[in-house]
Design a protein around this motif. Structure first.
Motif, PDB file in Angstrom:
ATOM      1  N   THR A  53       0.681  -1.272  -0.133  1.00  0.00           N
ATOM      2  CA  THR A  53       0.016  -0.046  -0.067  1.00  0.00           C
ATOM      3  C   THR A  53       0.907   1.302   0.116  1.00  0.00           C
ATOM      4  N   GLY A  54       1.911   1.158   0.836  1.00  0.00           N
ATOM      5  CA  GLY A  54       2.836   2.462   0.763  1.00  0.00           C
ATOM      6  C   GLY A  54       3.818   2.552  -0.139  1.00  0.00           C
ATOM      7  N   GLY A  55       4.091   1.407  -0.814  1.00  0.00           N
ATOM      8  CA  GLY A  55       5.121   1.248  -2.003  1.00  0.00           C
ATOM      9  C   GLY A  55       6.319   0.976  -1.327  1.00  0.00           C
ATOM     10  N   GLY A  56       6.409   0.504  -0.136  1.00  0.00           N
ATOM     11  CA  GLY A  56       7.682   0.325   0.542  1.00  0.00           C
ATOM     12  C   GLY A  56       8.215  -1.027   0.240  1.00  0.00           C
ATOM     13  N   THR A  57       7.256  -2.003  -0.256  1.00  0.00           N
ATOM     14  CA  THR A  57       7.606  -3.297  -0.455  1.00  0.00           C
ATOM     15  C   THR A  57       6.959  -3.893  -1.728  1.00  0.00           C
ATOM     16  N   THR A  58       8.081  -4.484  -2.506  1.00  0.00           N
ATOM     17  CA  THR A  58       7.541  -4.999  -3.705  1.00  0.00           C
ATOM     18  C   THR A  58       8.046  -6.544  -3.926  1.00  0.00           C
ATOM     19  N   PHE A  59       7.579  -7.127  -4.831  1.00  0.00           N
ATOM     20  CA  PHE A  59       7.917  -8.506  -5.148  1.00  0.00           C
ATOM     21  C   PHE A  59       7.642  -8.659  -6.604  1.00  0.00           C
ATOM     22  N   SER A  60       8.551  -9.573  -7.061  1.00  0.00           N
ATOM     23  CA  SER A  60       8.424  -9.703  -8.560  1.00  0.00           C
ATOM     24  C   SER A  60       8.645 -11.266  -8.960  1.00  0.00           C
ATOM     25  N   ALA A  61       8.149 -11.576 -10.038  1.00  0.00           N
ATOM     26  CA  ALA A  61       8.350 -12.842 -10.554  1.00  0.00           C
ATOM     27  C   ALA A  61       9.939 -13.105 -10.791  1.00  0.00           C
ATOM     28  N   ASP A  62      10.565 -14.182 -10.718  1.00  0.00           N
ATOM     29  CA  ASP A  62      11.899 -14.552 -10.880  1.00  0.00           C
ATOM     30  C   ASP A  62      11.984 -14.199 -12.645  1.00  0.00           C
ATOM     31  N   SER A  63      11.013 -14.306 -13.288  1.00  0.00           N
ATOM     32  CA  SER A  63      11.355 -14.119 -14.870  1.00  0.00           C
ATOM     33  C   SER A  63      11.553 -12.727 -15.218  1.00  0.00           C
ATOM     34  N   VAL A  64      11.204 -11.866 -14.465  1.00  0.00           N
ATOM     35  CA  VAL A  64      11.337 -10.273 -14.679  1.00  0.00           C
ATOM     36  C   VAL A  64      12.113  -9.591 -13.517  1.00  0.00           C
ATOM     37  N   LYS A  65      12.829 -10.315 -12.839  1.00  0.00           N
ATOM     38  CA  LYS A  65      13.506  -9.513 -11.603  1.00  0.00           C
ATOM     39  C   LYS A  65      14.819  -8.980 -12.385  1.00  0.00           C
ATOM     40  N   GLY A  66      15.102  -7.801 -12.147  1.00  0.00           N
ATOM     41  CA  GLY A  66      16.295  -7.030 -12.619  1.00  0.00           C
ATOM     42  C   GLY A  66      15.899  -6.258 -13.764  1.00  0.00           C
ATOM     43  N   ARG A  67      14.803  -6.498 -14.376  1.00  0.00           N
ATOM     44  CA  ARG A  67      14.298  -6.070 -15.738  1.00  0.00           C
ATOM     45  C   ARG A  67      12.975  -5.118 -15.401  1.00  0.00           C
ATOM     46  N   PHE A  68      12.229  -5.461 -14.725  1.00  0.00           N
ATOM     47  CA  PHE A  68      10.974  -4.913 -14.498  1.00  0.00           C
ATOM     48  C   PHE A  68      10.797  -4.159 -13.220  1.00  0.00           C
ATOM     49  N   THR A  69      10.373  -3.158 -13.159  1.00  0.00           N
ATOM     50  CA  THR A  69      10.207  -2.457 -11.733  1.00  0.00           C
ATOM     51  C   THR A  69       8.600  -1.903 -11.662  1.00  0.00           C
ATOM     52  N   ILE A  70       8.064  -2.226 -10.579  1.00  0.00           N
ATOM     53  CA  ILE A  70       6.824  -1.682  -9.982  1.00  0.00           C
ATOM     54  C   ILE A  70       6.920  -0.642  -9.140  1.00  0.00           C
TER      55      ILE A  70
END
Length: 127
Positions: A53-70
């Protein structure tokens, strides 16, 4: 009435970048966990990334880590997905999703836990 409207999709060459945006209305955005999913033809909808909610925590799929940013902007009720170094396998319809919840203990990667969905935006990556 909750509305999630995605934008920013298109056609890009492999190695290129796109930035997707999702504008939310009709919900308390600042209290909603937001996620991005994608679905390629003939495949199940898959998790891409989520942000708290505050943007302080994100989680990404392994397939996009290092390439995509939310990221999110709670002053504008928007969530974005910056996609760099795109690959042909990233080709899919990308969906924005909302889960009215203050936080998570386990990263919300399952589509079923989200309450609201956008209509999707097509991303096509050519080789």
């Amino acid at each position: 009435q909750v509305q999630l409207v995605e934008s920013g999709g298109g056609l890009v060459q492999a190695g290129g970048s796109l930035r997707l945006s999702c504008a939310a209305s009709g919900l308390t955005f600042s209290r909603s966990t937001m996620g991005w999913f994608r679905q390629a033809p003939g495949k199940e909808r898959e998790f891409v990334a989520a942000i708290s909610t505050g943007g302080g925590t994100t989680f990404s799929a392994d397939s996009v880590k290092g390439r995509f940013t939310i990221s999110r902007d709670n002053t504008k009720n928007t969530v974005s997905l910056q996609m760099n170094n795109l690959k042909p396998e990233d080709t899919a319809v990308y969906y924005c999703a909302a889960k009215p919840a203050p936080s998570w203990i386990v990263a919300p990667t399952a589509p079923a836990v989200y309450n609201y969905w956008g209509q999707g935006t097509q991303v096509t990556v050519s080789s």
